[in-house]
Design an enzyme around this catalytic site. Structure first.
Site, short mmCIF file in Angstrom:
data_model
loop_
_atom_site.label_atom_id
_atom_site.label_comp_id
_atom_site.label_asym_id
_atom_site.label_seq_id
_atom_site.Cartn_x
_atom_site.Cartn_y
_atom_site.Cartn_z
N VAL A 157 65.80 53.02 -50.26
CA VAL A 157 66.70 51.93 -49.85
C VAL A 157 67.83 52.46 -48.97
CG1 VAL A 157 68.33 50.19 -50.69
CG2 VAL A 157 66.12 50.44 -51.79
N ASP A 213 74.84 62.06 -49.47
CA ASP A 213 73.87 62.37 -50.53
C ASP A 213 74.16 63.77 -51.05
OD1 ASP A 213 70.73 61.09 -51.09
OD2 ASP A 213 71.21 63.09 -51.86
N LYS A 269 67.68 39.23 -57.72
CA LYS A 269 66.78 40.35 -57.44
C LYS A 269 65.74 40.52 -58.56
CE LYS A 269 65.15 44.25 -56.06
NZ LYS A 269 64.86 44.92 -54.85
N PHE A 303 50.93 37.42 -52.10
CA PHE A 303 50.90 38.00 -53.45
C PHE A 303 49.83 37.37 -54.34
CE2 PHE A 303 54.17 41.27 -54.09
CZ PHE A 303 54.51 41.38 -52.75
N LEU A 304 48.69 37.06 -53.70
CA LEU A 304 47.54 36.58 -54.47
C LEU A 304 46.36 37.52 -54.24
CD1 LEU A 304 47.71 32.68 -53.95
CD2 LEU A 304 48.26 33.99 -56.01
N CYS A 337 59.32 49.75 -58.32
CA CYS A 337 60.20 48.61 -58.61
C CYS A 337 59.70 47.69 -59.73
CB CYS A 337 60.41 47.79 -57.35
SG CYS A 337 61.36 48.67 -56.13
N LYS A 342 59.77 49.05 -63.38
CA LYS A 342 61.15 49.35 -63.78
C LYS A 342 61.95 48.05 -63.93
CE LYS A 342 63.78 51.13 -60.38
NZ LYS A 342 65.01 50.40 -60.16
C1 UDX Z 1 58.80 45.07 -54.34
C2 UDX Z 1 59.27 43.73 -53.77
O1 UDX Z 1 58.20 43.12 -53.05
C3 UDX Z 1 60.49 43.95 -52.88
O2 UDX Z 1 60.99 42.69 -52.45
C4 UDX Z 1 61.56 44.69 -53.66
O3 UDX Z 1 62.67 44.98 -52.83
C5 UDX Z 1 61.03 45.97 -54.26
O4 UDX Z 1 59.87 45.70 -55.05
P1 UDX Z 1 57.45 47.15 -53.41
O5 UDX Z 1 57.58 47.71 -54.79
O6 UDX Z 1 57.73 48.03 -52.23
O7 UDX Z 1 58.37 45.88 -53.23
O8 UDX Z 1 55.92 46.67 -53.28
P2 UDX Z 1 55.14 45.29 -53.17
O9 UDX Z 1 54.57 45.18 -51.81
O10 UDX Z 1 55.89 44.15 -53.68
O11 UDX Z 1 53.93 45.61 -54.17
C6 UDX Z 1 54.15 45.90 -55.55
C7 UDX Z 1 52.82 46.13 -56.25
O12 UDX Z 1 52.06 44.93 -56.34
C8 UDX Z 1 51.91 47.14 -55.53
O13 UDX Z 1 51.23 47.92 -56.49
C9 UDX Z 1 50.95 46.25 -54.78
O14 UDX Z 1 49.75 46.89 -54.46
C10 UDX Z 1 50.75 45.12 -55.78
N1 UDX Z 1 50.32 43.85 -55.18
C11 UDX Z 1 51.07 43.24 -54.24
C12 UDX Z 1 49.12 43.29 -55.62
O15 UDX Z 1 48.42 43.84 -56.47
N2 UDX Z 1 48.74 42.10 -55.07
C13 UDX Z 1 49.48 41.44 -54.15
O16 UDX Z 1 49.05 40.36 -53.72
C14 UDX Z 1 50.67 42.03 -53.70
#
Ligand code: UDX
Length: 441
Positions: free
Chosen positions: A11, A30, A214, A259-260, A270, A273
């Protein structure tokens, strides 16, 4: 403006680079000298597509827009100080705030009593942390919150692997503060973005709501993925196709098509946690979040389901060789913290399988995070197939489509592939002779 960003992790480095790009004189602070040297040499301290080029431009253009240091002294000249340090999980699931607290104390000792400074909490922190940071700064500086300085919450929503896209074209900016002057400073800090990306929604709200937005967003996305993964498992029982289900559902604008995508479960730095922290806090305050709880359980079930699919195929797993494609939690990142692969590999090793693994970017970090794990790491993806009884694709790296699948076919003992992302071209692979399976299709 003078912007100081504490922390040069995922970040911090991306945030600092974006503010420098928008014209602010930005300093990264840092404790890690190696990262500082990299940034000052015009290199990114992390792997993120496009970031190397952006940092190189900012550092080398000679305008001094982006610099890095281990010293907090630049805080005294800052209009805004952003806290973007790590908040790892403690054993009980709550966020470990030791880095946030120590950053706040160091900011406090370097704050300038003759100017108004806005301190921004960008790290994902539990509700109430903004107030806590204000009180640590008051103690360290002997200055008064809301008079000499104000602490605001401004959570970051960037996704790893798509971070620049998200930072330069976000859906929304959330700013939590009731302090008028601080709100003005924050708008000024984002003015360049708001000018060039007029569709960005700029949300001003109170501190606690901003902090919770968030967690609520990440937990909701985790629920959404767990839901489609459950549908995928149901599809396998009923003979329906989850790709059709996701398409049909996604066309409803209330649901949306993002996200499907089916996977072996969500993971990464993220979602695990943040869901843990949200559940721990909600329990502490006597409020059950049973939907989020169920999503976590369902996600673990999904990791297990993938191993069970291989086991159904091979019957026994002991003595079998399994090749793993993908160790990072998603493509385009080297981040291998808490990934699906960790669960799947550990389970396979417990069942006495032999594991070969490949990842284009995440092998080093995975190895470091899982020291002593008896995995054969392969520099070339094709090598994982050597006398393998099954391959499992966990991360859909684009380059995996273009592997020499015929060579892989001939190298394997039994040509079974489980594609947990429904990503590869099943028809082509079947034509080569593979027994190819996706999930829920
Ligand atoms: C996430 C949030 O999307 C972001 O807004 C926040 O700031 C930090 O956390 P990130 O952890 O970088 O971001 O990854 P993201 O793209 O959201 O994917 C998270 C997990 O879900 C990954 O393992 C990804 O492969 C999985 N995922 C995502 C799926 O299995 N299916 C999906 O349709 C989307």
């Amino acid at each position: 403006m003078n912007v100081v960003c504490i922390g040069s992790g995922y970040v911090g480095s991306i945030t600092a680079a974006s503010f420098a790009k928008w014209g602010h004189r930005t300093t990264i602070v840092d404790v890690d000298q190696r990262k500082i040297d990299l940034i000052n040499a015009g290199k990114s301290p992390i792997y993120e597509p496009g970031l190397d080029t952006l940092i190189a431009q900012l550092v080398k253009d000679g305008l001094g827009k982006l610099t890095a240091t281990t010293s907090y002294s630049s805080v005294s000249e800052a209009n805004v100080v952003i806290i973007a340090v790590g908040t790892p999980s403690l054993k009980d699931g709550t966020a470990d705030l030791k880095y946030v607290k120590s950053a706040a104390a160091s900011i406090g000792t370097n704050l300038n009593p003759n100017r108004f400074t806005v301190i921004v909490n960008k790290s994902t922190v539990p509700v109430g942390t903004t107030d806590m940071v204000a009180s640590i700064i008051e103690d360290a500086s002997e200055l008064k919150a809301d008079e000499n300085f104000a602490v605001v919450s401004n959570p970051e929503f960037l996704r790893e692997g798509y971070a620049l896209e998200d930072v330069f074209g976000p859906d929304r900016i959330v700013v939590g503060s009731n302090h008028k002057r601080a709100r003005r400073v924050m708008r000024q800090m984002y003015s360049e973005l708001l000018k060039h990306a007029p569709k960005v929604k700029y949300v001003e709200t109170d501190v606690k709501s901003a902090e919770l937005i968030k967690y609520a967003s990440n937990a909701f996305l985790a629920v959404k993925i767990s839901y489609i993964n459950e549908m995928a498992r149901l599809c396998e029982s009923l003979g329906a196709n989850v790709l059709e289900i996701a398409k049909g559902m996604g066309l409803d604008s209330r649901i949306g098509d993002k996200f499907l995508q089916v996977s072996s479960g969500w993971s990464g730095s993220c979602f695990p946690k943040d869901t843990k922290e949200l559940l721990a806090t909600s329990r502490k305050y006597g409020c059950d979040l049973s939907i989020v709880e169920a999503s976590v359980t369902s996600n673990e079930r999904m990791h297990r389901y993938c191993v069970e699919k291989i086991q159904r195929q091979l019957k026994t797993l002991n003595g079998k060789t399994i090749g793993i494609l993908g160790l990072t939690f998603k493509p385009n990142t080297d981040d291998a913290r808490e990934t699906q692969a960790q669960y799947v590999i550990r389970t396979l090793l417990r069942m006495d399988s032999k594991v070969n693994a490949h990842d284009p970017k995440g092998m080093e970090m995975f190895q470091m995070m899982n020291e002593g794990l008896a995995v054969q790491y392969c520099l070339q993806a094709e090598e994982i197939a050597k006398r393998a009884d099954a391959l499992i694709l966990l991360t859909h790296w684009e380059e995996y489509r273009a592997l020499d699948w015929t060579r892989i076919f001939h190298a394997m003992r039994t040509p079974y592939i489980l594609d947990t992302r429904n990503f590869l071209d099943g028809n082509t692979l079947r034509a080569i002779g593979f027994h190819y399976e996706g999930i829920g299709v």
